[in-house]
Design an enzyme around this catalytic site. Structure first.
Site, mmCIF file in Angstrom:
data_model
loop_
_atom_site.group_PDB
_atom_site.id
_atom_site.type_symbol
_atom_site.label_atom_id
_atom_site.label_comp_id
_atom_site.label_asym_id
_atom_site.label_seq_id
_atom_site.Cartn_x
_atom_site.Cartn_y
_atom_site.Cartn_z
ATOM 1 N N HIS A 61 0.931 -1.111 0.080
ATOM 2 C CA HIS A 61 -0.150 0.048 -0.019
ATOM 3 C C HIS A 61 0.790 1.119 -0.203
ATOM 4 C CE1 HIS A 61 0.778 -0.584 4.290
ATOM 5 N NE2 HIS A 61 0.355 0.515 4.664
ATOM 6 N N HIS A 63 1.431 3.867 1.999
ATOM 7 C CA HIS A 63 2.026 4.877 3.367
ATOM 8 C C HIS A 63 3.388 4.652 3.314
ATOM 9 C CE1 HIS A 63 -2.068 4.086 5.792
ATOM 10 N NE2 HIS A 63 -2.127 5.295 5.030
ATOM 11 N N ASP A 65 5.872 4.482 5.205
ATOM 12 C CA ASP A 65 6.717 3.698 5.967
ATOM 13 C C ASP A 65 6.812 2.038 5.277
ATOM 14 O OD1 ASP A 65 3.800 3.152 6.718
ATOM 15 O OD2 ASP A 65 4.642 2.293 8.604
ATOM 16 N N HIS A 66 6.352 1.980 4.175
ATOM 17 C CA HIS A 66 6.274 0.671 3.258
ATOM 18 C C HIS A 66 6.588 1.022 2.041
ATOM 19 C CE1 HIS A 66 3.706 -1.845 6.246
ATOM 20 N NE2 HIS A 66 3.498 -0.597 6.541
ATOM 21 N N HIS A 119 -7.440 -0.430 5.575
ATOM 22 C CA HIS A 119 -6.518 0.392 5.956
ATOM 23 C C HIS A 119 -6.245 1.522 5.048
ATOM 24 C CE1 HIS A 119 -2.928 1.489 8.610
ATOM 25 N NE2 HIS A 119 -2.191 1.295 7.115
ATOM 26 N N ASP A 138 -0.408 -3.983 6.179
ATOM 27 C CA ASP A 138 -1.252 -3.431 7.554
ATOM 28 C C ASP A 138 -2.489 -3.890 7.510
ATOM 29 O OD1 ASP A 138 1.420 -2.073 8.022
ATOM 30 O OD2 ASP A 138 0.577 -0.331 7.787
ATOM 31 N N HIS A 176 4.055 -5.146 10.962
ATOM 32 C CA HIS A 176 4.552 -4.069 12.136
ATOM 33 C C HIS A 176 4.497 -5.207 13.154
ATOM 34 C CE1 HIS A 176 4.324 0.071 10.774
ATOM 35 N NE2 HIS A 176 3.429 -0.106 9.887
#
Length: 256
Positions: A61, A63, A65-66, A119, A138, A176
């Protein structure tokens, strides 16, 4: 952590504060594939340790942090970048935009895309049947699930039902490390769950929990157990539809 299957080696790469990326390498061909790109340094170290080759980078996805390391990794290794077609405008340029139920060739088999929105709207999980694993980003964590930032409870619940349909021995490779907190919350919804209590003791001893298995998650994860009458009763929702129980669990987890 490195795990081997008949298909390939799977290595878990801790990144940032609590993220995970996953590196797969086919020993027969040398082909190497990465799921998510939170941080360049640890990923490059793992890639070099496995031969210095990265062919495909697959994003769950949009975001940051990915996907933060996607472009540096492409520049370093020339890898193709794959990601959800529904989020292509929020991702680095994609060599292949993926729809749900698509196949990505790897190691004489494939990874299969599973729609797991909620998400984010276009979130995808990736099932690797030959390796007995699913990469859930996530959408699903050990003993938990992702916050509903873009989608709604019905969308997220539908995605989790698709994951629940996988073989129970499937390894759950999540994005995570929230397991200890998730299990503490699970105890508020299902205080008599002995399997969850034992798992919490194991996680506290080791500090990490990836990968889990679907069988374990079906036993301990309240978001996969919204059909359990005892959980509905604990929430004051006896007889309510499962999706309503799921939505209430997510609301309470948000405040936990």
């Amino acid at each position: 952590m490195a795990l081997a299957s008949s298909a390939a080696t799977l290595r878990t790469i801790p990144c940032l504060k609590d993220n995970y990326a996953y590196l797969l390498r086919d020993p027969a061909s040398g082909e190497t594939l990465l799921i998510d790109a939170p941080e360049e340094g640890p990923i490059r170290e793992a890639v070099e340790d496995l031969g210095g080759r990265l062919d495909k980078l697959i994003l769950t996805h949009h975001h940051h942090d990915h996907q933060a390391a996607a472009e540096p990794l492409r520049a370093a290794y020339g890898c193709q970048v794959f990601g959800p077609a529904a989020e292509a405008d929020k991702l680095p340029p994609l060599d292949r935009a993926l729809e749900p139920d698509a196949e990505i060739p790897f190691a004489g088999g494939f990874l299969w895309t599973i729609a797991t929105g909620g998400h984010t709207l276009g979130h995808l999980a990736y099932h690797w049947p030959k390796g007995g694993a699913v990469f859930t980003g996530d959408a699903l964590f050990s003993a938990g699930c992702g916050r509903l930032f873009e989608g709604d409870a019905a969308m997220a619940f539908a995605g989790l039902q698709r994951l629940k349909a996988l073989p129970p021995e499937t390894r759950i490779c999540f994005g995570h490390e929230y397991t200890a907190t998730n299990l503490a919350f699970a105890a508020t919804a299902e205080p008599e769950n002995e399997a969850a209590r034992a798992y919490l003791a194991e996680v506290k001893a080791s500090g990490r929990s990836t990968p889990s298995t679907l069988a374990r998650e079906l036993a301990v994860n309240p978001f996969l157990r919204a059909d359990r009458p005892e959980i509905a009763a604990a929430l004051g929702l006896s007889g309510a539809p499962e999706v309503e129980v799921f939505a209430e669990l997510r609301r309470r987890r948000d405040k936990f």
